[in-house]
Design a protein around this motif. Structure first.
Motif, short mmCIF file in Angstrom:
data_model
loop_
_atom_site.label_atom_id
_atom_site.label_comp_id
_atom_site.label_asym_id
_atom_site.label_seq_id
_atom_site.Cartn_x
_atom_site.Cartn_y
_atom_site.Cartn_z
N ARG A 11 -35.51 66.84 88.38
CA ARG A 11 -35.32 65.87 87.43
C ARG A 11 -34.04 64.82 87.41
NH1 ARG A 11 -39.73 65.07 83.75
NH2 ARG A 11 -41.10 67.12 84.32
N ALA A 12 -33.17 65.56 88.20
CA ALA A 12 -31.88 65.02 88.49
C ALA A 12 -32.06 63.55 89.28
CB ALA A 12 -30.83 65.61 89.09
N ARG A 13 -33.18 63.43 90.15
CA ARG A 13 -33.53 62.39 90.62
C ARG A 13 -34.24 61.12 90.09
NH1 ARG A 13 -36.06 62.45 95.97
NH2 ARG A 13 -34.94 60.55 96.06
N ALA A 14 -33.91 61.20 88.74
CA ALA A 14 -34.47 60.07 87.80
C ALA A 14 -34.42 58.86 88.51
CB ALA A 14 -33.70 60.21 86.46
N THR A 15 -35.35 58.10 88.39
CA THR A 15 -35.39 56.77 88.96
C THR A 15 -35.42 55.64 87.76
OG1 THR A 15 -37.81 56.32 88.95
CG2 THR A 15 -37.01 57.35 91.09
N GLY A 16 -35.90 54.49 88.00
CA GLY A 16 -36.21 53.43 86.98
C GLY A 16 -37.14 53.68 85.94
N TYR A 17 -38.26 54.86 86.41
CA TYR A 17 -39.32 54.78 85.64
C TYR A 17 -39.21 55.53 84.22
CZ TYR A 17 -43.87 56.79 84.01
OH TYR A 17 -44.69 57.01 83.26
N GLY A 18 -39.91 55.05 83.24
CA GLY A 18 -39.81 55.75 81.91
C GLY A 18 -38.74 55.52 81.21
N ARG A 19 -37.94 54.37 81.41
CA ARG A 19 -36.75 53.85 80.51
C ARG A 19 -37.46 53.36 79.28
NH1 ARG A 19 -32.17 53.16 83.13
NH2 ARG A 19 -31.73 51.27 82.05
N LYS A 20 -36.50 53.67 78.03
CA LYS A 20 -36.69 52.98 76.85
C LYS A 20 -36.75 51.38 76.97
CE LYS A 20 -35.10 56.78 73.97
NZ LYS A 20 -33.81 57.17 73.44
N PRO A 21 -37.69 50.74 76.18
CA PRO A 21 -37.41 49.26 76.28
C PRO A 21 -35.99 48.98 75.63
CG PRO A 21 -39.47 49.86 74.84
CD PRO A 21 -38.57 51.44 75.21
N SER A 22 -35.44 48.21 76.38
CA SER A 22 -33.95 47.44 76.14
C SER A 22 -34.01 46.48 75.20
CB SER A 22 -33.40 47.17 77.42
OG SER A 22 -34.20 46.53 78.08
N THR A 23 -33.08 46.33 74.65
CA THR A 23 -32.75 45.18 73.57
C THR A 23 -31.46 44.72 73.59
OG1 THR A 23 -32.10 46.86 71.97
CG2 THR A 23 -34.67 46.35 71.85
N HIS A 24 -31.37 43.60 72.81
CA HIS A 24 -29.86 42.82 72.77
C HIS A 24 -29.63 43.21 71.55
CE1 HIS A 24 -32.43 39.78 70.70
NE2 HIS A 24 -31.24 39.43 70.17
N ASP A 25 -28.26 43.00 71.20
CA ASP A 25 -27.64 43.40 69.71
C ASP A 25 -27.65 41.99 68.97
OD1 ASP A 25 -26.09 43.83 67.83
OD2 ASP A 25 -24.16 44.82 68.70
N ALA A 26 -28.60 42.06 68.04
CA ALA A 26 -28.79 40.66 67.35
C ALA A 26 -27.55 40.46 66.46
CB ALA A 26 -30.15 40.83 66.47
N THR A 27 -26.93 41.72 65.97
CA THR A 27 -25.73 41.28 64.96
C THR A 27 -24.56 40.45 65.66
OG1 THR A 27 -26.44 43.23 63.83
CG2 THR A 27 -24.13 42.19 63.44
N MET A 28 -24.56 40.45 67.01
CA MET A 28 -23.64 39.89 67.79
C MET A 28 -23.82 38.73 68.39
SD MET A 28 -21.07 42.18 67.28
CE MET A 28 -19.85 42.31 68.55
N THR A 29 -25.15 38.33 68.48
CA THR A 29 -25.56 37.26 69.15
C THR A 29 -26.38 36.17 68.63
OG1 THR A 29 -27.32 38.70 69.89
CG2 THR A 29 -25.59 38.52 71.34
N GLU A 30 -27.00 36.37 67.13
CA GLU A 30 -27.80 35.30 66.80
C GLU A 30 -26.98 34.69 65.67
OE1 GLU A 30 -31.43 37.34 65.57
OE2 GLU A 30 -31.86 37.94 67.46
N VAL A 31 -27.06 33.32 65.78
CA VAL A 31 -25.89 32.52 64.92
C VAL A 31 -26.60 31.48 64.01
CG1 VAL A 31 -24.43 32.69 66.70
CG2 VAL A 31 -26.25 30.89 66.80
N GLY A 32 -27.90 31.68 63.71
CA GLY A 32 -28.51 30.63 62.92
C GLY A 32 -28.10 30.97 61.37
N PRO A 33 -28.60 29.92 60.54
CA PRO A 33 -28.03 29.99 59.07
C PRO A 33 -28.80 31.38 58.49
CG PRO A 33 -28.80 27.83 59.44
CD PRO A 33 -29.17 28.39 60.85
N GLY A 34 -27.94 32.06 57.87
CA GLY A 34 -28.49 33.17 57.03
C GLY A 34 -28.41 34.44 58.04
#
Lengths: 403, 403, 403
Positions: A11-34
């Motif tokens: 298992r230690a030879r884990a590759t790029g397979y099976g990773r969780k979907p990745s996300t950005h941090d909306a709280t630090m990046t989204e700037v619109g009104p509200g």
């Protein structure tokens, strides 16, 4: 259906397979009104334009996700209005500036710099109810050669800050200003930088990339002294974070480079040619929207100085080919390479990222303060306290014993 | 957390902060199959191409959100088919026109102008079940040099209307036609206009923008008489709205300019050089999709006339720079400046917008009629009533006393 | 509201009106991580690059919806890593290749071809915890001049297959390779083909389009013999589908053209100049993402051969105008004309589409096998069975009596 009987490799030879979907941090990046960050950012003044460039031809301006126009009326007052005319919505970019404001091209409504409707020429008596059609506007002030805007709640408008290192411009000095992509590319190629403001903001309290990206990886982009790996300490200041990066020089001295980040998006970087003494500049990373920003900078320089700028192998960024940019990447490449908005769930922050962690923690906390109705650090309503002290600089001294 | 003790300034100084999210009116702008406006629009014939330009090379045509191809078979019949071949979906744009229809490039299926599959050359006996694969098609008719299409329910197909002012083309006259952006730009620069049809439709019953946009704001784009502010009345006609715009002339006469809008998207504008008499043209604002349209126009002209067109400072729209367009905006700038689809929630309609309010009210009502299964105003199933009277024109007369 | 009393015309004259919304088949086209097709595709090796082109400058590579970089370290080992650096996410496209791996431009982290972090120069001791930051990577192998990658679960990695027709390259032979748009355009104009992989995959078991598209519709694109309508039979093979297309020649012989499709995306097309004998090539349709793909091809050729390629009227695809492409469409036009992703709900498959139906049925079934945890047809874990037999070829013989 068959199932293989092959044994799973370690298992230690884990590759790029099976990773969780990745996300950005909306709280630090989204700037619109509200949005949480948008409401927090709206509690501060932001520089949005070079004052000298705001004249009688209206210009489009996008800031914090809002589409605006900026102009100067013929009395000399700068005006910042929503782009859509309050009447039927065509853009005031096609408007014409008059003594007292800007007139829409479509039906001639005239608005002053605070959005008051002064004329509706197709209505009886120039519009008996024109007071009901106020054009959305924002307060602006000019200082240091920049136009600053306040997009927040009117009753929460703070005093526009001053910075000690930009005051007292001597008779042989001038203030150089720039709004655009200067802190990303080192030149004036870009009017807007096409990725999240946070990627530039992260860069500010990151003294280590200076040693790698700017000094050893791509050759010397700033000054050869940066190739020395510094000893770094991060420390909180009144409403921001500083780092001290100490380098031991061959002549027995050491240089302590202190750089500052101030809430919410302000940096003061010491001279990148290692000139001794206090920093002479302040710059803001102003979000245009979730996926772009401008840097607005002021620098105190000797009169007659050339505009600052960075060359790599004799070329400005705007003159480099894609292959040259790949071979000699700089801040723009490193930051835009993180994506339009970086995927923060994939980051592995380490001890050298402590400055960034401190910045983000403060931002997150103060975003919560605003969401709860409070006033965030760094806004000030007392005119007597308008001057902020900036600690940045390159400070040379005899080497101290280090423990 | 701290909360400022600063007193809120007067609320009357409201800025752009804290506004509600703005929206467009979907009912008046979204035209795809199954939408309220789309179903309403599908009850009328729409001109989609200049007849002379439809020859044996298939052309792509997008209308009401549907992707089609148009061609003329070698018998001379125009055909309007869904672009995707009923077999495996490649576009018939790559098809080849034959005597009886169009043949798909991929597997050679042949369809006639009503979508009947006449040949499946890779199937036994040319396709024993080819009747089951009808290509989606729409009825077309040619009139006034235009190809008209009907995209609605077959059992609801109305008579294709005639207009009195386009009939009886004399031996010294001709019909000039144009499909593209002519009514937006005054030239043939654009094949499709990149914003909602409603923005052009709103423009039709808006006599006041003529005084401002076309006459005093950007200099004289049409005729200097338009710079006189008219006295305007709006009135309903059979299935549309007209305005009467009366201007008092220096010579003691007055001119009554009557302009017409007919359901659902038809205008007849009087001569813009103020030639006396009835209008000689009819034009349609045909939605391509939610965010674009074409104008299709027919104009009766003396034989040998140059193509109509507008020049500003000697230049056609396609020749102007962005700076010139900003300084001398016309209909395209005013309308495209409202956005791809205007934000109707932000409008402030006033008395001079009464014509637009009347248009929209009729449209809304008739959209409801269609949604309820009825037939909207302006469709006609009686061939004896196919000719519509058009009232538009510039009518000069002695000035009347006005009360 | 009024309702027309016109009688509905015969229903049989159905037009394009009132059709149901059309959809694509997501199960056969969406390839990202976690999708049914994506997980199925990830059980196979896919060729992703020409081995000779992978050198020390990192290249961007997108495959199955994942953004990667590919490079060869200075020891000669190819590496395929996620593009985003595991540290702060800038792209390794700006990285620099060293003896043992690739170093990120931003903070200098060094990764080997299996994603192990070998150095973190800004951390104490080069990163005491660098083992915790493994860069996502995928196994690669080089064969036939191509770099193959495996993006699936590590414990399910199959043996990289060999194909009998590509083995035993004689001293006067060479393997020609190409990764890009060759099978769509017949030249090297495109590095990526901008529509769903399935549209090319459908094309493989479709011998009839060869008679129409390539031979009678657009003139002779391959060889005039293809203009003869063949007698076709489809038959299943071990883990794929073949067709036999028999054409009766004027000289009394017949030619049996056998073409193969192998799971999941592999074709072996016989010589398109009708050279006698077994096919000399194998090609893969590798999804880049849901809406684009590349073909990767290997062809055994006499040493010194020119690169293969197709000319129509003397021109390569990249040299043709849009009008020429409309008049002489080829595979690219027919397939891209189906849309970015075809609308499978609108298809009318007929007897000549039987090969496609067989392909899709196998794919659907094997996608279900993988979803249920099984191993799909065509993956093999036994090194003794690595060679696959390919049956494709042009086989000439005396005509047989046909029943």
């Amino acid at each position: 259906m068959s199932t293989s009987t092959i044994e799973a490799p370690q298992r230690a030879r884990a590759t790029g397979y099976g990773r969780k979907p990745s996300t950005h941090d909306a709280t630090m990046t989204e700037v619109g009104p509200g949005t949480p960050l948008g409401e927090f950012m709206r509690r501060y003044w932001h520089p949005v334009a070079e004052a000298a460039k705001i004249q009688h031809v209206p210009q489009k301006l996008r800031i914090l996700g809002e589409d605006l126009v900026i102009f100067r009326d013929r009395k000399g007052r700068p005006g910042l209005l929503h782009a859509r005319c309050a009447h039927r919505g065509t853009t005031l970019y096609y408007g014409k500036v008059e003594e007292n404001g800007i007139r829409c091209c479509y039906h001639g409504w005239l608005f002053d710099v605070e959005g008051r409707c002064l004329d509706q020429p197709c209505e009886p008596d120039g519009g008996r109810h024109r007071d009901q059609a106020r054009q959305p506007w924002y307060p602006v002030e000019e200082r240091y050669g920049l136009v600053f805007a306040y997009l927040g709640p009117p009753q929460k408008k703070p005093v526009l800050p001053r910075y000690d290192i930009l005051e007292n411009v001597g008779p042989e000095q001038m203030l150089w200003t720039h709004v655009g992509g200067f802190f990303a590319t080192g030149d004036s190629s870009l009017s807007v930088v096409p990725y999240s403001w946070l990627q530039m903001n992260d860069n500010v309290m990151d003294p280590f990339h200076v040693q790698v990206l700017h000094s050893t990886f791509s050759g010397v982009q700033f000054h050869q002294k940066f190739a020395l790996m510094p000893k770094v300490e991060f420390f909180a200041v009144d409403h921001g974070v500083c780092y001290s990066a100490v380098r031991q020089l061959e002549d027995g001295r050491e240089v302590d480079r202190i750089s500052s980040w101030l809430m919410p998006n302000i940096m003061s970087v010491p001279d990148i040619q290692f000139a001794s003494g206090a920093s002479s500049n302040v710059a803001w990373v102003v979000p245009v929207d979730d996926t772009s920003y401008v840097t607005a900078a002021v620098m105190k320089l000797p009169k007659g100085s050339d505009s600052p700028g960075i060359r790599v192998n004799g070329k400005r960024w705007g003159e480099m080919t894609e292959a040259e940019r790949q071979r000699f990447p700089g801040d723009f490449e490193a930051q835009s390479g993180q994506g339009t908005i970086s995927l923060h769930s994939e980051e592995h922050l380490v001890t050298s990222d402590r400055g960034i962690m401190m910045q983000r923690r403060i931002l997150e906390k103060q975003i919560e303060v605003v969401a709860a109705g409070g006033d965030p650090l760094g806004v000030n309503f007392d005119p007597a306290k308008e001057v902020h002290a900036v600690r940045s600089g390159n400070f040379f001294r005899a080497a101290r014993a280090t423990g």
